[in-house]
Design an enzyme around this catalytic site. Structure first.
Site, PDB file in Angstrom:
ATOM      1  N   ARG A 101     -15.597  12.192   7.520  1.00 57.84           N
ATOM      2  CA  ARG A 101     -14.348  12.894   7.764  1.00 57.84           C
ATOM      3  C   ARG A 101     -13.919  13.924   6.813  1.00 57.84           C
ATOM      4  O   ARG A 101     -13.348  15.294   7.175  1.00 57.84           O
ATOM      5  CB  ARG A 101     -13.361  11.895   8.152  1.00 57.84           C
ATOM      6  CG  ARG A 101     -13.476  11.143   9.512  1.00 57.84           C
ATOM      7  CD  ARG A 101     -12.500   9.994   9.557  1.00 57.84           C
ATOM      8  NE  ARG A 101     -11.100  10.241   9.322  1.00 57.84           N
ATOM      9  CZ  ARG A 101     -10.265   9.586   8.580  1.00 57.84           C
ATOM     10  NH1 ARG A 101     -10.595   8.621   8.147  1.00 57.84           N
ATOM     11  NH2 ARG A 101      -9.067   9.920   8.313  1.00 57.84           N
ATOM     12  N   ASP A 146     -15.951   2.173   6.644  1.00 64.37           N
ATOM     13  CA  ASP A 146     -14.671   3.116   6.243  1.00 64.37           C
ATOM     14  C   ASP A 146     -15.360   4.008   5.161  1.00 64.37           C
ATOM     15  O   ASP A 146     -15.221   5.102   5.000  1.00 64.37           O
ATOM     16  CB  ASP A 146     -13.582   2.719   5.712  1.00 64.37           C
ATOM     17  CG  ASP A 146     -12.417   3.667   5.501  1.00 64.37           C
ATOM     18  OD1 ASP A 146     -11.946   4.464   6.545  1.00 64.37           O
ATOM     19  OD2 ASP A 146     -12.047   3.618   4.242  1.00 64.37           O
ATOM     20  N   HIS A 193       0.996  -1.163   0.148  1.00 62.52           N
ATOM     21  CA  HIS A 193       0.009   0.124  -0.035  1.00 62.52           C
ATOM     22  C   HIS A 193       0.792   1.318   0.001  1.00 62.52           C
ATOM     23  O   HIS A 193       1.813   1.333   0.818  1.00 62.52           O
ATOM     24  CB  HIS A 193      -0.882  -0.060   1.301  1.00 62.52           C
ATOM     25  CG  HIS A 193      -1.523   1.218   1.331  1.00 62.52           C
ATOM     26  ND1 HIS A 193      -3.007   1.193   0.561  1.00 62.52           N
ATOM     27  CD2 HIS A 193      -1.664   2.412   1.938  1.00 62.52           C
ATOM     28  CE1 HIS A 193      -3.503   2.515   0.718  1.00 62.52           C
ATOM     29  NE2 HIS A 193      -2.853   3.242   1.624  1.00 62.52           N
ATOM     30  N   LYS A 206      -8.801  -1.668   5.651  1.00 60.28           N
ATOM     31  CA  LYS A 206      -9.189  -2.135   4.237  1.00 60.28           C
ATOM     32  C   LYS A 206      -8.017  -3.087   3.835  1.00 60.28           C
ATOM     33  O   LYS A 206      -8.187  -4.148   3.255  1.00 60.28           O
ATOM     34  CB  LYS A 206      -9.088  -0.723   3.354  1.00 60.28           C
ATOM     35  CG  LYS A 206     -10.206  -0.092   3.388  1.00 60.28           C
ATOM     36  CD  LYS A 206     -10.290   1.210   2.857  1.00 60.28           C
ATOM     37  CE  LYS A 206      -9.325   2.151   3.298  1.00 60.28           C
ATOM     38  NZ  LYS A 206      -9.593   3.693   2.897  1.00 60.28           N
ATOM     39  N   SER A 259      -8.349   3.750   9.128  1.00 57.30           N
ATOM     40  CA  SER A 259      -8.885   3.848   7.751  1.00 57.30           C
ATOM     41  C   SER A 259      -8.128   2.849   6.837  1.00 57.30           C
ATOM     42  O   SER A 259      -8.777   1.926   6.231  1.00 57.30           O
ATOM     43  CB  SER A 259      -8.843   4.953   7.475  1.00 57.30           C
ATOM     44  OG  SER A 259      -9.461   5.108   5.945  1.00 57.30           O
TER      45      SER A 259
HETATM   46  N1  URA Z   1      -6.589   7.324   2.824  1.00 59.83           N
HETATM   47  C1  URA Z   1      -7.509   6.429   3.569  1.00 59.83           C
HETATM   48  O1  URA Z   1      -7.628   5.359   3.024  1.00 59.83           O
HETATM   49  N2  URA Z   1      -8.035   6.895   4.540  1.00 59.83           N
HETATM   50  C2  URA Z   1      -7.625   7.762   5.281  1.00 59.83           C
HETATM   51  O2  URA Z   1      -8.302   8.098   6.489  1.00 59.83           O
HETATM   52  C3  URA Z   1      -6.581   8.784   4.722  1.00 59.83           C
HETATM   53  C4  URA Z   1      -6.129   8.290   3.559  1.00 59.83           C
END
Ligand code: URA
Length: 435
Positions: A168, A161, A82, A187, A183
């Protein structure tokens, strides 16, 4: 339980209990708790923070809000990679085939690009016919059969999320390390991999512009991964200027193809080698990063990594002949050059402004609904530290809509600072965060 009690508890700086965290995540996902109360809680968390224990419970609750991918029947250590996002970051398209060619199964679920940062899925869609919306059965089968799949997150992967991040985004509560780490890691953990390598970017084009913040986020994410039973490391890498020379979807794919042929730009290759080496070590395919880098070099020289990209493209419905003939990938009809207006060294090339210029050319999305022009983009001829003469080509801009050229050229001009002194070089790799 009552939401008002959780808001007041967090507002006074106390830690929420695991039961309270699971209750509010479930209630918000199921639309029982309203946006306004969750907004207030997010703001209280923004100011008062969360303990490591609370963050871990948040991640567990978010994972439990939806589906979890099961890769357990596939042999070996399955990995995911990631990046927190940047400009010109085509690393996954180079690195994925490299590690898969070394025998490490890569199962990657990605999001799309928004704003100045590009998304791997948008880039891969430059191949004609390429599908990123795979059903879970196909995703898992491709990982089992060819050792690699890169697809979009399904609607039911961490639905908590999806709701929380949108909230957010419009309530000024994105920039909290626990919420960001929660977050991203929820994932990644729901995507089923056994090992996760995180590329946390720092610099003008990164989400975390400050290097200390990037390390703090990296540590928070690695801790979550390890506490939830995964092998996990993070590499903090530089995003002060774009990675490589190409920015824009098809042009980044072309640069990724060149990289798999051993002709990649030095900065991109250094990052791919470092992240790839971490992946090979985490998955027990190499005993250390020196051996790992040799293996990665071998699959580039033998052509196996390039073959793996062709297998990935074919398995997801794309045309693999475009890997052999990248000129068949989308191009642009309008081109303009940006010339240096004085002699000197490029002091700075601000990634965020290059990303913005690329978006203005049509290569990125200003809003979620914007359409992408796959042929639009920028080719950088001069990057930070390089000496330039007045009249030299600094960069080329490409687009299929010539109305976009003027504004993008001005933004790109503003991204360059040229001056007399030799600029200090920033490290490309700032450091490793391991458990
Ligand atoms: N990327 C995400 O997936 N979540 C966040 O909170 C910030 C960046």
């Amino acid at each position: 339980m009552k939401m008002i009690d959780l808001i007041l508890k967090k507002r006074s700086g106390k830690a929420l209990s695991p039961a309270e965290i699971h209750w509010f995540i479930q209630g918000y996902t199921n639309r029982i708790i309203p946006d306004y109360q969750v907004s207030a809680l997010m703001m209280a968390i923004y100011f008062k923070g969360m303990t490591n224990g609370e963050t871990l419970e948040l991640v567990k609750a978010m994972i439990a809000s939806g589906d979890v991918v099961d890769l357990s029947h596939i042999a070996g250590i399955k990995v995911d990679k990631h990046s927190t996002g940047g400009v010109g970051d085509k690393t996954s398209i180079v690195l994925g085939p490299m590690v898969a060619a070394c025998g490490v199964p890569l199962a990657k679920l990605s999001g799309r690009g928004l704003g100045h940062t590009g998304g791997t899925l948008d880039k891969l869609e430059s191949f004609s016919g390429f599908h990123v919306e795979l059903d879970m059965e196909t995703f898992v089968r491709n990982v089992a059969n060819i050792g690699i799949a890169i697809a979009s997150q399904t609607a039911n992967l961490v639905p908590a999320d999806k709701r929380l991040y949108s909230l957010r985004d419009v309530t000024g509560t994105v920039e909290n390390h626990s919420l960001i780490a929660g977050s991203i890691m929820s994932k990644k953990l729901a995507s089923g991999a056994d090992a996760i390598v995180l590329d946390v970017k720092t610099g003008s084009g990164a989400f975390m512009q400050n290097t200390e913040d990037a390390f703090e986020l990296a540590r928070a994410m690695v801790e979550i991964g390890v506490n939830l039973g995964r092998r996990c490391v993070a590499v903090v890498t530089d995003m002060e200027q774009p990675l490589g020379k190409a920015i824009g979807n098809a042009s980044e794919v072309k640069e990724a193809i060149a990289s798999l042929k051993g002709e990649g730009p030095a900065d991109l290759m250094e990052i791919c080698m470092e992240l790839g080496a971490q992946i090979l070590v985490l998955s027990d395919v190499a005993k250390d990063t020196v051996v790992a880098k040799q293996k990665l070099q071998t699959v580039i020289e033998s052509g196996k990594a390039l073959e793996k990209l062709k297998e990935l493209v074919a398995a997801q419905g794309g045309d693999p002949s475009e890997v052999d003939n990248p000129d068949k990938l989308p191009g642009a009809v309008h081109r303009r050059v940006l010339l240096a207006d004085k002699d000197g060294y490029v002091q700075r090339l601000e990634a965020i402004k290059v990303g913005k210029a690329s978006m203005q050319l049509g290569a990125g999305r200003a809003t979620k609904a914007s359409r992408i022009d796959p042929g639009a983009g920028i080719l950088l001829h001069k990057k930070a530290g390089v000496l330039t003469n007045k009249g030299d080509v600094l960069a080329e801009l490409f687009t299929n809509d010539d109305d976009r050229l003027n504004i993008a050229t001005e933004t790109l001009r503003d991204a360059y600072t040229i001056g007399e002194k030799i600029p200090e070089t920033r490290p490309l790799i700032h450091g490793l965060v391991a458990p």
